[in-house]
Design a protein around this motif. Sequence first.
Motif, PDB file in Angstrom:
ATOM      1  N   THR A  44      17.357  -2.107 -13.966  1.00 28.86           N
ATOM      2  CA  THR A  44      16.156  -1.275 -13.999  1.00 28.86           C
ATOM      3  C   THR A  44      14.919  -2.158 -14.092  1.00 28.86           C
ATOM      4  O   THR A  44      14.959  -3.259 -14.648  1.00 28.86           O
ATOM      5  CB  THR A  44      16.195  -0.292 -15.189  1.00 28.86           C
ATOM      6  OG1 THR A  44      16.365  -1.031 -16.397  1.00 28.86           O
ATOM      7  CG2 THR A  44      17.327   0.715 -15.035  1.00 28.86           C
ATOM      8  N   TYR A  45      13.815  -1.641 -13.541  1.00 27.72           N
ATOM      9  CA  TYR A  45      12.574  -2.405 -13.457  1.00 27.72           C
ATOM     10  C   TYR A  45      11.373  -1.513 -13.730  1.00 27.72           C
ATOM     11  O   TYR A  45      11.351  -0.352 -13.314  1.00 27.72           O
ATOM     12  CB  TYR A  45      12.400  -2.994 -12.051  1.00 27.72           C
ATOM     13  CG  TYR A  45      13.526  -3.890 -11.624  1.00 27.72           C
ATOM     14  CD1 TYR A  45      13.490  -5.252 -11.900  1.00 27.72           C
ATOM     15  CD2 TYR A  45      14.628  -3.379 -10.960  1.00 27.72           C
ATOM     16  CE1 TYR A  45      14.529  -6.083 -11.515  1.00 27.72           C
ATOM     17  CE2 TYR A  45      15.669  -4.203 -10.564  1.00 27.72           C
ATOM     18  CZ  TYR A  45      15.615  -5.551 -10.846  1.00 27.72           C
ATOM     19  OH  TYR A  45      16.648  -6.366 -10.467  1.00 27.72           O
ATOM     20  N   ASP A  46      10.372  -2.058 -14.382  1.00 32.46           N
ATOM     21  CA  ASP A  46       9.028  -1.486 -14.403  1.00 32.46           C
ATOM     22  C   ASP A  46       8.255  -2.215 -13.326  1.00 32.46           C
ATOM     23  O   ASP A  46       8.347  -3.450 -13.214  1.00 32.46           O
ATOM     24  CB  ASP A  46       8.336  -1.706 -15.763  1.00 32.46           C
ATOM     25  CG  ASP A  46       8.752  -0.688 -16.809  1.00 32.46           C
ATOM     26  OD1 ASP A  46       9.363   0.338 -16.442  1.00 32.46           O
ATOM     27  OD2 ASP A  46       8.455  -0.916 -17.991  1.00 32.46           O
ATOM     28  N   GLU A  47       7.479  -1.472 -12.544  1.00 32.61           N
ATOM     29  CA  GLU A  47       6.742  -2.073 -11.439  1.00 32.61           C
ATOM     30  C   GLU A  47       5.283  -1.642 -11.466  1.00 32.61           C
ATOM     31  O   GLU A  47       4.962  -0.528 -11.877  1.00 32.61           O
ATOM     32  CB  GLU A  47       7.367  -1.669 -10.097  1.00 32.61           C
ATOM     33  CG  GLU A  47       8.798  -2.133  -9.960  1.00 32.61           C
ATOM     34  CD  GLU A  47       9.472  -1.618  -8.707  1.00 32.61           C
ATOM     35  OE1 GLU A  47      10.375  -2.297  -8.220  1.00 32.61           O
ATOM     36  OE2 GLU A  47       9.107  -0.529  -8.219  1.00 32.61           O
ATOM     37  N   TRP A  48       4.420  -2.524 -11.008  1.00 32.02           N
ATOM     38  CA  TRP A  48       2.992  -2.271 -10.877  1.00 32.02           C
ATOM     39  C   TRP A  48       2.670  -2.300  -9.386  1.00 32.02           C
ATOM     40  O   TRP A  48       3.006  -3.262  -8.691  1.00 32.02           O
ATOM     41  CB  TRP A  48       2.188  -3.327 -11.628  1.00 32.02           C
ATOM     42  CG  TRP A  48       2.255  -3.179 -13.110  1.00 32.02           C
ATOM     43  CD1 TRP A  48       1.287  -2.654 -13.914  1.00 32.02           C
ATOM     44  CD2 TRP A  48       3.325  -3.547 -13.982  1.00 32.02           C
ATOM     45  NE1 TRP A  48       1.699  -2.676 -15.227  1.00 32.02           N
ATOM     46  CE2 TRP A  48       2.951  -3.215 -15.291  1.00 32.02           C
ATOM     47  CE3 TRP A  48       4.577  -4.123 -13.771  1.00 32.02           C
ATOM     48  CZ2 TRP A  48       3.777  -3.442 -16.391  1.00 32.02           C
ATOM     49  CZ3 TRP A  48       5.403  -4.342 -14.865  1.00 32.02           C
ATOM     50  CH2 TRP A  48       4.999  -3.994 -16.159  1.00 32.02           C
ATOM     51  N   LEU A  49       2.028  -1.248  -8.909  1.00 28.83           N
ATOM     52  CA  LEU A  49       1.737  -1.093  -7.489  1.00 28.83           C
ATOM     53  C   LEU A  49       0.247  -0.867  -7.297  1.00 28.83           C
ATOM     54  O   LEU A  49      -0.439  -0.383  -8.203  1.00 28.83           O
ATOM     55  CB  LEU A  49       2.492   0.113  -6.911  1.00 28.83           C
ATOM     56  CG  LEU A  49       3.961   0.269  -7.285  1.00 28.83           C
ATOM     57  CD1 LEU A  49       4.466   1.649  -6.895  1.00 28.83           C
ATOM     58  CD2 LEU A  49       4.795  -0.791  -6.614  1.00 28.83           C
ATOM     59  N   ARG A  50      -0.236  -1.184  -6.082  1.00 30.65           N
ATOM     60  CA  ARG A  50      -1.638  -0.921  -5.713  1.00 30.65           C
ATOM     61  C   ARG A  50      -1.692  -0.477  -4.266  1.00 30.65           C
ATOM     62  O   ARG A  50      -0.929  -0.971  -3.438  1.00 30.65           O
ATOM     63  CB  ARG A  50      -2.485  -2.177  -5.841  1.00 30.65           C
ATOM     64  CG  ARG A  50      -3.070  -2.393  -7.197  1.00 30.65           C
ATOM     65  CD  ARG A  50      -4.332  -3.234  -7.065  1.00 30.65           C
ATOM     66  NE  ARG A  50      -4.891  -3.567  -8.335  1.00 30.65           N
ATOM     67  CZ  ARG A  50      -5.782  -2.815  -8.979  1.00 30.65           C
ATOM     68  NH1 ARG A  50      -6.196  -1.702  -8.466  1.00 30.65           N
ATOM     69  NH2 ARG A  50      -6.254  -3.192 -10.137  1.00 30.65           N
ATOM     70  N   CYS A  51      -2.630   0.395  -3.965  1.00 34.26           N
ATOM     71  CA  CYS A  51      -2.901   0.761  -2.581  1.00 34.26           C
ATOM     72  C   CYS A  51      -3.689  -0.386  -1.942  1.00 34.26           C
ATOM     73  O   CYS A  51      -4.684  -0.850  -2.514  1.00 34.26           O
ATOM     74  CB  CYS A  51      -3.709   2.056  -2.518  1.00 34.26           C
ATOM     75  SG  CYS A  51      -4.213   2.510  -0.845  1.00 34.26           S
TER      76      CYS A  51
END
Length: 112
Positions: A44-51
Amino acid sequence: LEPRLRAHRAQPHAAMKCEQCQAESGIKLVAKLKTACDDPREQTYDEWLRCVHCNAPYYAESTDYLFSDDFRTKVYTADPQAWQESYARARACPRPDNQQCQCPAHTQGRRG
């Protein structure tokens, strides 16, 4: 599959529509931390995303089911200030692929 290939095999957020600017694609993964999981058949992972079009911030929680082709991601909109603070912690992590790391990003998570 080799871990590097598994990481690239499923990026469902890349085709996601941005809720802020309505762009049809362009959500980019900018940071990722492996998180603790009780099931040895899962990662499992926590992820940070951006447009890439408007920089709208998003969080994601991903689960890779190791003995199947299944890969699930839940994406959430994020408060820009809280996202920036947790993203800074994630970027400072010395071992993002080690769920036992005791850095602030792993101990506080994205919610810290």
